[in-house]
Design an enzyme around this catalytic site. Sequence first.
Site, PDB file in Angstrom:
ATOM      1  N   SER A 101      41.406  45.218  48.585  1.00 50.42           N
ATOM      2  CA  SER A 101      42.145  46.454  48.306  1.00 50.42           C
ATOM      3  C   SER A 101      43.070  46.844  49.449  1.00 50.42           C
ATOM      4  O   SER A 101      44.110  47.474  49.219  1.00 50.42           O
ATOM      5  CB  SER A 101      41.174  47.592  48.014  1.00 50.42           C
ATOM      6  OG  SER A 101      40.506  47.371  46.790  1.00 50.42           O
ATOM      7  N   HIS A 290      31.807  45.615  41.051  1.00 48.78           N
ATOM      8  CA  HIS A 290      31.023  44.825  42.009  1.00 48.78           C
ATOM      9  C   HIS A 290      29.536  44.844  41.632  1.00 48.78           C
ATOM     10  O   HIS A 290      28.828  43.854  41.837  1.00 48.78           O
ATOM     11  CB  HIS A 290      31.184  45.379  43.422  1.00 48.78           C
ATOM     12  CG  HIS A 290      32.449  44.965  44.110  1.00 48.78           C
ATOM     13  ND1 HIS A 290      32.754  43.657  44.397  1.00 48.78           N
ATOM     14  CD2 HIS A 290      33.495  45.705  44.579  1.00 48.78           C
ATOM     15  CE1 HIS A 290      33.925  43.600  45.010  1.00 48.78           C
ATOM     16  NE2 HIS A 290      34.399  44.821  45.126  1.00 48.78           N
TER      17      HIS A 290
END
Length: 471
Positions: A101, A290
């Site tokens: 990210s 995740h």
Amino acid sequence: MKRRDFFRNTALAAAGSAVISPFQSVAMPTHRLLNHVAGKRAKNIIFMVSDGMSVGTLSMANMLSERREGKLCAWMSLYQEKKAVRGLMDTASANSLVTDSAAASSSWGGGVRVNNGALNVTPEGDRPVPILQKFKAAGKSVGCVTTVPITHATPAGFCVNSDSRGDQAEIALMYHDLRFDVMMGGGTEFFSADNRKDKQDVFGKFVSSDFSVVKTRDELLAADVSGKPFLGVFYPNGLPYALDREHDEALKANTPSLTEMVTAAIKRLAQNSKGFVLQIEAGKVDWSAHANDTGALIYDQLEFDRALAAVLSFAEADGETLVIVTTDHGNANPGLFGATANFEKIIDFKHTNDWVLQGIDRDFNAHQVRERIEYAQGYAINADEAVRLLAHYVTDRGEDGLYNPYKLPFADFADIQRKYTSIGWAGTGHSGDHVEVAAYGAGAELLKPFVRNTDLHYLMLEAAGVKSAQI
């Protein structure tokens, strides 16, 4: 619809070039390919990121919206009604086809690709000026809203230069010095003297520098958002998942939803006659991916969609706003692989897998595990499956993985859960997929059918008529 009607009606107011190597080729800036098409200049830009949203996440959220609400989600409605320009985006970083990210947001924030883990610091050590600093220098109000720590990688990529995304305590201090107009999210541990290693009272530092600082939902709803720069930090680490918040009165009372934060941010930023730029992130979509956490994933994506609907309502009334909606990368690539009836069980979910697993300990028996799951999600696993989950607690065979400090058995639970929901996962990490990107409003015609992530930096500057510094 007048702009003031938006504020009155929202929830807040109511309550291919030559290739030397794969990474070199994808790291080359392509902004020179953007050719401006005559259109209305964007006074405001709202850049919305559902972090870690694989196309399966968007698809399942839309399917659940149709079955639960009887309508398409706002994102799909943009496509169905032909209101948005739609494209695909290559998400690679400077050193990997699979980005993190920090590098992903830096591609938008700085206009160049950087290595995973870095924030607007190139492999050569250059430090491009982040885009919110550019827009602030041009006289616009700027800010970020997120459901994870406001110091986390995605908001930080629009704001600061840092060698490491992990230096969130220092990023909090950078925000103070930058004096951005609105910053909201989680991460109290990076502002509170009780939690910081250096014992600095960063909340107090902001107050002393004439910021409005709020820490609860009630304070946000009651806040005077005129004039002063605004900091809202509401929870340790990330904010609660939308599904858990919806079924917990204390969480609902004390923490704002993403839509409430977004509405307050727009109300504050829209006071500037020169316009504003706002980044919005649903960061816990990524965290739930995740964790292979079906309920967390889909309901946080639906909350993001509610925030998108509020943004589109403002943009339609305003007529001078460019809305970009996308993700930084895929994650875990979930999908529906079976019976519709199983999928529809998610309609009645009360809590996430995170809530379920956080509440189990080594003193539980198999019957108690089954009861907890049935209460939270409406189906009963069998005794052998309950024993399988309990083994992680009894023998300390916890799982590793991002955002899993207690080593909870997220992947094993998701594997058990699949036969009850028909949802499967490709893994627990980011993917290198090309991803959805859509643009609506002033300057939307600048979006091409296929772009590199860095292109969006220059698209925003071009749409707003702000000149970029030379690279």
